[in-house]
Design a protein around this motif. Sequence first.
Motif, short mmCIF file in Angstrom:
data_model
loop_
_atom_site.label_atom_id
_atom_site.label_comp_id
_atom_site.label_asym_id
_atom_site.label_seq_id
_atom_site.Cartn_x
_atom_site.Cartn_y
_atom_site.Cartn_z
N TRP A 225 56.23 116.65 16.44
CA TRP A 225 56.93 115.57 16.31
C TRP A 225 57.62 115.54 15.21
O TRP A 225 59.10 115.05 15.14
CB TRP A 225 56.01 114.14 16.10
CG TRP A 225 56.57 113.10 15.98
CD1 TRP A 225 57.13 112.38 16.84
CD2 TRP A 225 57.22 112.56 14.79
NE1 TRP A 225 57.88 111.31 16.50
CE2 TRP A 225 57.90 111.41 15.07
CE3 TRP A 225 56.97 112.96 13.50
CZ2 TRP A 225 58.60 110.49 14.06
CZ3 TRP A 225 57.66 112.02 12.52
CH2 TRP A 225 58.38 110.92 13.15
N ALA A 226 57.35 116.01 13.97
CA ALA A 226 58.38 116.13 12.72
C ALA A 226 59.48 117.08 13.09
O ALA A 226 60.59 116.70 12.52
CB ALA A 226 57.55 116.31 11.62
N TRP B 135 55.24 106.31 18.52
CA TRP B 135 55.89 105.97 17.09
C TRP B 135 57.02 105.10 17.56
O TRP B 135 57.55 104.73 18.46
CB TRP B 135 56.62 107.25 16.54
CG TRP B 135 57.89 107.81 17.28
CD1 TRP B 135 57.77 108.86 18.04
CD2 TRP B 135 59.16 107.31 16.97
NE1 TRP B 135 58.89 109.05 18.56
CE2 TRP B 135 59.83 108.16 17.88
CE3 TRP B 135 59.64 106.62 16.51
CZ2 TRP B 135 61.21 108.08 18.11
CZ3 TRP B 135 61.12 106.36 16.52
CH2 TRP B 135 61.73 107.14 17.44
N LEU C 191 61.86 115.19 14.82
CA LEU C 191 62.73 113.82 14.14
C LEU C 191 64.26 113.73 14.36
O LEU C 191 64.75 112.75 14.66
CB LEU C 191 61.97 113.61 12.86
CG LEU C 191 62.35 112.46 12.18
CD1 LEU C 191 61.83 111.26 12.94
CD2 LEU C 191 61.75 112.30 10.71
#
Length: 78
Positions: A29-30, A57, A33
Amino acid sequence: MRFLLEVDIDDTPPDADPARELGRILRYWAGNLRHYDLGGGAGSAVHDSAYREVGRWTVTGTQAPPAPAPHTPGPEAP
């Protein structure tokens, strides 16, 4: 901006390490981003390594709520 990330790993298969799976989810996920517009109302599903939806998120606003005022003691009573 208020950013919320919720991941439920309760249904991780018994042969999988929950900490390892959560680490993989967060790294993936990071790493992605930068591809998202983080304006208010943005959001997307979060998937595990089997591509099952395990969370979401969201950006719920463009400003964080104000911090609480620090406690200031009043005058001492005699």
